[in-house]
Motif scaffolding. Structure first.
Motif, PDB file in Angstrom:
ATOM      1  N   VAL A 125      32.676  39.487  46.015  1.00 64.44           N
ATOM      2  CA  VAL A 125      32.018  38.241  45.615  1.00 64.44           C
ATOM      3  C   VAL A 125      32.208  37.174  46.691  1.00 64.44           C
ATOM      4  O   VAL A 125      31.257  36.476  47.080  1.00 64.44           O
ATOM      5  CB  VAL A 125      32.558  37.761  44.255  1.00 64.44           C
ATOM      6  N   ALA A 181      32.576  43.384  36.826  1.00 71.04           N
ATOM      7  CA  ALA A 181      33.244  42.165  37.280  1.00 71.04           C
ATOM      8  C   ALA A 181      34.015  41.477  36.164  1.00 71.04           C
ATOM      9  O   ALA A 181      34.853  40.605  36.431  1.00 71.04           O
ATOM     10  CB  ALA A 181      32.221  41.199  37.878  1.00 71.04           C
ATOM     11  N   ILE A 199      36.675  43.582  43.755  1.00 76.01           N
ATOM     12  CA  ILE A 199      35.534  42.826  43.243  1.00 76.01           C
ATOM     13  C   ILE A 199      35.590  41.378  43.719  1.00 76.01           C
ATOM     14  O   ILE A 199      34.574  40.802  44.139  1.00 76.01           O
ATOM     15  CB  ILE A 199      35.477  42.933  41.711  1.00 76.01           C
ATOM     16  N   ARG A 200      36.764  40.780  43.682  1.00 74.46           N
ATOM     17  CA  ARG A 200      36.890  39.391  44.154  1.00 74.46           C
ATOM     18  C   ARG A 200      36.525  39.278  45.628  1.00 74.46           C
ATOM     19  O   ARG A 200      35.860  38.321  46.043  1.00 74.46           O
ATOM     20  CB  ARG A 200      38.305  38.894  43.903  1.00 74.46           C
ATOM     21  N   ARG A 210      40.424  44.612  40.694  1.00 71.68           N
ATOM     22  CA  ARG A 210      40.063  43.188  40.693  1.00 71.68           C
ATOM     23  C   ARG A 210      39.990  42.633  42.116  1.00 71.68           C
ATOM     24  O   ARG A 210      39.088  41.862  42.447  1.00 71.68           O
ATOM     25  CB  ARG A 210      41.090  42.390  39.883  1.00 71.68           C
ATOM     26  N   PHE A 238      35.307  35.544  35.859  1.00 69.79           N
ATOM     27  CA  PHE A 238      33.871  35.808  35.833  1.00 69.79           C
ATOM     28  C   PHE A 238      33.320  35.991  34.416  1.00 69.79           C
ATOM     29  O   PHE A 238      32.109  36.169  34.241  1.00 69.79           O
ATOM     30  CB  PHE A 238      33.543  37.050  36.664  1.00 69.79           C
ATOM     31  N   CYS A 263      37.756  40.732  35.849  1.00 70.82           N
ATOM     32  CA  CYS A 263      38.304  39.495  36.416  1.00 70.82           C
ATOM     33  C   CYS A 263      38.045  38.363  35.422  1.00 70.82           C
ATOM     34  O   CYS A 263      36.873  38.002  35.201  1.00 70.82           O
ATOM     35  CB  CYS A 263      37.641  39.176  37.749  1.00 70.82           C
ATOM     36  N   LEU A 309      27.478  36.642  41.319  1.00 73.07           N
ATOM     37  CA  LEU A 309      28.553  37.535  41.737  1.00 73.07           C
ATOM     38  C   LEU A 309      28.334  37.900  43.207  1.00 73.07           C
ATOM     39  O   LEU A 309      28.287  37.019  44.042  1.00 73.07           O
ATOM     40  CB  LEU A 309      28.637  38.747  40.815  1.00 73.07           C
ATOM     41  N   SER A 310      28.103  39.173  43.534  1.00 75.68           N
ATOM     42  CA  SER A 310      27.996  39.557  44.946  1.00 75.68           C
ATOM     43  C   SER A 310      26.564  39.832  45.381  1.00 75.68           C
ATOM     44  O   SER A 310      26.338  40.501  46.391  1.00 75.68           O
ATOM     45  CB  SER A 310      28.853  40.805  45.208  1.00 75.68           C
ATOM     46  N   TRP A 316      29.973  49.645  40.328  1.00 77.46           N
ATOM     47  CA  TRP A 316      30.849  48.816  41.161  1.00 77.46           C
ATOM     48  C   TRP A 316      32.318  49.227  41.064  1.00 77.46           C
ATOM     49  O   TRP A 316      33.104  48.982  41.976  1.00 77.46           O
ATOM     50  CB  TRP A 316      30.682  47.370  40.714  1.00 77.46           C
TER      51      TRP A 316
END
Length: 470
Positions: A372, A270, A368-369, A365, A276, A273, A396-397, A296
């Motif tokens: 989350v 993450a 991942i965004r 990115r 984060f 990004c 995060l997620s 991830w």
């Protein structure tokens, strides 16, 4: 197998792979079999004669596939992801076909030089400063073991490998209560011993270790004649995402001359990004950092990057140079087998190179965004649903929750039953953990092809099955 048969079955396997990924959404996520049922289908003795590929492949589909849990399923919300982006799978076809042993520069120069380059690409992508070099290990377990061995050797003035640990003062390594069990194994294998892994109590919403207690533990051990060797900080622990505040921990390491290793196996991805990166402020002060692109980010297992501030310390700990492994007439080259525990090495850099080029950092990115954001929205829906409570807030997620039975049933048994019924249902897959001694249900969004509809569907399944238990 002759060349024509090899070509035919290579194509059929590739086609099968595409069809499998197209249809995986329609399969139960977790294998719906009982222990021993697959073994019962396999003969007790190996075949004396050759069998046809048709028969072998038919048995694969009939006997093996039903016993597989589908980690590339978009409704896999258990553990952490083990993503294999399709472009990474294609790269692995090529790696398997070449079957190169990439232990030395001379045994495949391109493998070594590409590894140097893509590891530095990842350093830049994560916002780490110049000065870190790196190596692609097979897993975070191996990277952590390499770090623990290095901190052991450094603390013993490089005499552990030669003289052993007998007669030496006890070494001490410090970590939080939320580190992965790979840290325990590294402590076992290194000879330091479980009793010398000091677990520092945690506090705060991210459940990070208390730096004041850490420093007090180091001072007490030193006063007792033991040798503090190193600290392992955690970013995004497996249970509920426990995360240490790295800067105060790094201060303790610096004041006491301790090796600092940062385990960001899942959460490190993450950090591509920028928004984060506050989760690991201070990681740039570590001696080593590990994160897994095979979790991830989408690089097929195995692909774990260990960043190093001082590679020479690692090489000094691990390198063995018999005559047959020397590359004569070449200076300044890297032999990555000297940076890892195993001698043999696969060409892991190729899939990461394919992945980064095919998706670009912006594509990764966005994934991942989205994950989350979807996890946080799922958490709020569960929070607002009668009969549920949030146990740990999203890191995060990842977050965790518990279902309240509404009667005098044992809540731990009730939630374990809920997890089992969800997984036996097959539509989604989740796992349990314990938080402050009580059972909680983990939910993490991370599979490469998950959509917002899949996350919404998971809410429907969880609430439906929880309702049925009442």
């Amino acid at each position: 197998m002759d060349r024509d048969t090899f070509r035919e079955w290579s194509r059929r396997a590739a086609d099968w792979g595409v069809d499998y990924r197209d249809g995986v959404r329609d399969r139960p996520v977790r294998a719906q079999v009982q222990p021993g049922s697959i073994a019962a289908l396999i003969p007790d003795a190996p075949p004396e004669g050759a069998e046809s590929m048709e028969a072998i492949f038919a048995d694969f589909e009939a006997k093996i596939l039903p016993g597989m849990t589908h980690w590339q399923h978009p409704r896999f919300f258990a553990y952490f992801p083990a993503n294999a982006a399709p472009v990474s799978v294609v790269a692995e076809y090529l790696v398997s076909a070449m079957a190169a042993q990439c232990m030395l520069w001379q045994t495949s120069p391109a493998a070594t030089e590409l590894e140097v380059r893509v590891v530095d690409w990842m350093r830049q992508a994560l916002g780490l400063p110049d000065g870190f070099a790196g190596v692609i290990q097979d897993s975070a377990s191996t990277a952590t073991l390499a770090a623990v061995l290095t901190m052991r050797e450094r603390a013993l003035d490089w005499k552990g490998n030669s003289a052993g640990l007998a007669g030496q003062p006890r070494l001490r390594v410090y970590c939080s209560e939320h580190v992965h069990t790979s840290i325990d194994r590294a402590i076992w294998i290194s000879g330091i011993g479980e009793d010398n892994l000091v677990r520092i109590p945690t506090s705060g919403p991210l459940r990070g270790m208390d730096a004041a207690r850490l420093e007090a533990a180091v001072a007490a051990d030193r006063a007792a004649g033991m040798i503090p060797a190193g600290i392992i900080a955690c970013i995004g622990g497996t249970s509920v995402g426990g995360t240490d505040d790295v800067n105060p921990v790094a201060d303790v390491a610096a004041r006491n001359g301790l090796y600092l290793h940062v385990d960001a196996a899942w959460a490190g991805s993450a950090m591509i990004c920028p928004e984060f990166r506050h989760y690991w402020h201070g990681a740039e002060r570590a001696d080593s950092i590990v994160f897994n692109p095979h979790k991830w980010l989408g690089a097929q297992f195995d692909c774990s990057i260990q960043f190093l501030r001082d590679p020479e310390s690692l090489v000094k700990t691990l390198a063995i140079k018999p005559e047959y492994l020397k590359t004569h007439g070449k200076d300044g080259i890297i032999n990555f087998s000297e940076w890892s525990v195993p001698l043999g090495r696969r060409f892991r850099a190729l899939k990461l190179w394919f992945l980064l080029r095919a998706h670009g950092l912006e594509g990764l990115r966005k994934m991942i965004r989205d994950h989350v954001s979807w996890a946080r929205r799922h958490c709020e829906r569960i929070r607002a649903t009668r009969g549920f409570e949030i146990v740990s807030e999203p890191m995060l997620s990842l977050y965790s929750f518990r279902h309240i039975a509404g009667d005098d049933r044992d809540l731990d048994m009730h939630n374990l039953s809920l997890v089992e019924k969800i997984n036996a249902d097959g539509r989604i897959y989740v796992t349990q953990t314990r938080v402050d001694g009580r059972v909680a249900i983990r939910f993490q969004v991370g599979q490469f092809e998950t959509t917002t509809a899949d996350v919404d569907f998971a809410y429907d399944v969880i609430t439906e099955i929880a309702g049925s238990l009442n």
